[in-house]
Design a protein around this motif. Structure first.
Motif, short mmCIF file in Angstrom:
data_model
loop_
_atom_site.label_atom_id
_atom_site.label_comp_id
_atom_site.label_asym_id
_atom_site.label_seq_id
_atom_site.Cartn_x
_atom_site.Cartn_y
_atom_site.Cartn_z
N GLY A 116 4.10 6.49 -19.04
CA GLY A 116 5.53 6.37 -19.28
C GLY A 116 6.41 7.14 -18.33
N ARG A 118 8.75 7.97 -15.35
CA ARG A 118 9.69 7.20 -14.54
C ARG A 118 10.32 8.13 -13.50
N PRO A 119 10.78 7.58 -12.37
CA PRO A 119 11.38 8.43 -11.33
C PRO A 119 12.52 9.30 -11.86
N LYS A 121 12.59 10.92 -14.43
CA LYS A 121 12.03 12.10 -15.10
C LYS A 121 11.47 13.11 -14.10
N PRO A 189 15.21 10.75 -6.93
CA PRO A 189 15.40 9.29 -6.98
C PRO A 189 16.66 8.85 -6.25
N ASN A 218 5.95 5.14 -8.78
CA ASN A 218 5.85 3.74 -9.17
C ASN A 218 7.16 3.31 -9.83
N TYR A 219 7.96 2.53 -9.12
CA TYR A 219 9.26 2.12 -9.64
C TYR A 219 9.15 1.01 -10.69
N ASP A 220 7.96 0.45 -10.87
CA ASP A 220 7.78 -0.62 -11.84
C ASP A 220 7.57 -0.09 -13.26
N GLN A 221 7.36 1.21 -13.40
CA GLN A 221 7.14 1.78 -14.73
C GLN A 221 8.44 1.90 -15.49
#
Length: 221
Positions: A116, A118-119, A121, A189, A218-221
């Motif tokens: 879970g 994300r950039p 975070k 980011p 991973n920007y897809d998360q």
């Protein structure tokens, strides 16, 4: 007879008045005792947090900490007041934290591969604490080395104690004269850029770097 009856009523009324006065006196005394107890409790509570003990949670203790306080509602309330730390660059505060408490509980290296993530975070560091072995508290950076101050988090049930706890924590850091060496990674980011943030040999550095091994975003998360 009537004279005796009148005398008896007078005695009874006098006794009743005396009892009422005694009852009123007892009520006043109970009220005073309750007030004294409340003041003593407040005084003891304040004294307890004049010099609170901050125990840092180490990396291998974070699961136990999370379980112990899993029902806690985290909040920043009670921790918003400005302090001297708010005018200090976060990378310099990080060196004070290192000197006072050692390594952070978590860094970006610990978080980036968790489920879970994300950039947005992408923090630089987190320090978790228990205050007097019972109250959870957390401090972390806002935007790595590019801002001032820290973000504070505490348990909502202890809001009334948080201002005093924060003042004590800030005072502890402000008394640090010799910063501690450290080296962290930070990802921004907004800038889409990795940085190495460090303090070594009396010098603060923030330098652009390529993505460290095993720390791809991973920007897809």
């Amino acid at each position: 007879m009537y004279a005796n009856l009148a005398k008896m009523k007078k005695i009874m009324l006098s006794g009743r008045l005396h009892k009422l006065q005694q009852s009123s006196f007892r009520q006043r005394m109970r009220g005073c005792l309750l007030l004294v107890c409340m003041l003593l409790f407040a005084s003891v509570a304040n004294a307890q947090f004049e010099k609170p003990e901050f125990k840092k949670i180490t990396a291998d203790q974070h699961e136990q900490f999370s379980q112990q306080f899993e029902d806690i509602n985290w909040t920043g309330r009670g921790l918003y007041d400005n302090t001297d730390l708010d005018d200090i660059k976060t990378n310099k505060i990080r060196a004070k934290l290192q000197a006072a408490f050692g390594n952070p509980t978590k860094t970006l290296e610990d978080l980036i591969n968790t489920k879970g993530f994300r950039p947005g975070k992408a923090i630089q560091f987190e320090y978790w604490f228990t205050v007097n072995d019972s109250i959870p508290m957390m401090v972390l950076d806002v935007d790595g080395p590019f801002t001032d101050g820290l973000v504070f988090g505490g348990a909502s049930k202890y809001i009334d104690l948080m201002p005093q706890i924060k003042r004590s924590f800030v005072r502890k850091l402000m008394n640090i004269e010799e910063p501690g060496d450290y080296s962290d990674y930070f990802y921004s980011p907004e800038r889409e850029q990795w940085f190495r943030v460090e303090y070594k040999n009396g010098e603060y550095k923030t330098e652009k770097i390529s993505s460290p091994n095993g720390m791809d975003i991973n920007y897809d998360q």
